[in-house]
Design a protein around this motif. Sequence first.
Motif: not given
Length: 549
Positions: A216-232
């Motif tokens: 996502d980053l390299v192709t120019g998209n901003a990124v939102i990372v939504k971790p699993h609540p148990a492994a943030i």
Amino acid sequence: MADLFAAHAALLESAVAAARGRGFWAAFPENPKAYPEGAAAEAKAAFAALKDHPFELAAGDAAPLIGTEVSPFGPALGITYRARAVDDLIARAEGAGAAWAAASIARRTGIALEILVRLNTASFLIAETVEHTTGQAGPMAFQAGGPHAQDRGLEAVAYAYEEMSRVPGAVLWEKPMGRSAIRLDKDFHVVPRGIGLVIGCATFPTWNSYPALFADLVTGNAVIVKPHPAAILPLALTVRIAREVLAEEGFDPDVIQLAPDTSEAPIAKELATDPAVGIVDFTGSSQFGGWLRANVKDKLVFTEEAGVNTIVIASTGAFGPMCQNIAFSLSLYSGQMCTAPQVIFVPAGGIETEAGHKSFDEVAGGIASAIDALLSEPARAAAVLGAIQNPATLARIEEARSLGRIVRDSAALQVEGARTATPLLLAVDAADEAAYLEERFGPIAFLVAVADAADGVARAARAAREKGAITAALYSTDDTEIARAVPAYARAGVALSVNLTGGIYVNQSAAFSDYHVSGANPAGNACLTDAAFVAGRFRVVCVRRPAAA
């Protein structure tokens, strides 16, 4: 600002070559001894300092704090994270994403490579965070959570860079028209698809997220990372390092954001359906993966979901080593790997080996004995098994005991405060499909009595086609039998390992060589990583005008 593309050009060139050649290559050393002396001790101290404090990504952030991570080895981490509303996350991503999308391909690639290099420097700290959120034992947490995950991220960067580089920046277009010609200047612009949403899993938060995050980053998209609540924490640390590099290079760090939530108040559906989100990557249950595929139809959606991985034992010329190899595959990280085998098909009449005929029960007993030997030494057992990430897995083991004849029972290790369980082996008939053809995540495996080897291969291939599978294994001394089996597994879209013994196992997947997940059966709709995984994350727009005279 440094020319990061030039600084890391050799790394990128090697990665591109490795992805083409598919031989062994690793950019980031998996051996802890390759790193500076004292790095491990410093990481333990740094991890201890993180506990019982807010994990801050921006100074003066007043967003509400959430976080309830508990180590599978016992203690609560006490770490909290800033939780923003979905509309705030989206607005920030859109605001930061414009300049990021306008940056050159080389600039974005160089920054992504710098992030990976810094992540590698932090490998011991990342390992601590992976170990104490997922339950992976220390050696696996270091390798899979650190260098192996970084290699997977680099693989995505290499593929994305190659695909974008196929697009020319500008050309002179001339069409002959008799004595004259039409001449146009054409500019081709690589444009991002939209905000990329990366939904992490609880067992391999970095290894499974880095391909999508970096693609996502390299192709120019901003990124939102939504971790699993148990492994943030592992992904929070990743996002922090990425934001630091972005800020140093003059970009708004909100190009990448962390979006923590809780099991009681999940936000993944709201994020995934927001019109500004163009790409969704998910690793986890078939239930949520199915929801995404059914409800998020106007976006690019990549999923890795559940599956039933199989082994067929037709015959072997190395019975002991085969049993030992299977025992390790069943035991590694307590079967909590998407590549771990669950079903072992064995002819009801037994198999031929170098030591003579072995009955079904002798094959089952050989595998059970190999597990016992592997786990007989407590320190080694703890290093192989790790801990159980989710308490629900322990309940699943208890429920599974009634599904067949117990060949080897599961038991806890004597590790104070840790959730642990050794493999449970059950013997069932081929007709008991309701027992063995449902994914039962964790250290649960079935020995299934089939008519013969051909029946086992047919059932394994059908299981992959209908239930999904990422890996499969076959043991046979008959080359003709192997040759017949290979197309069946290929049509089922499952990677096949044949006659593995020694130090390589069916649940291992090597970056730059193995195509992890095929996208050709229900275990996932995409491969991590290939050209198809990255190419849809950007689009090409042409601007044309009459050429200057």
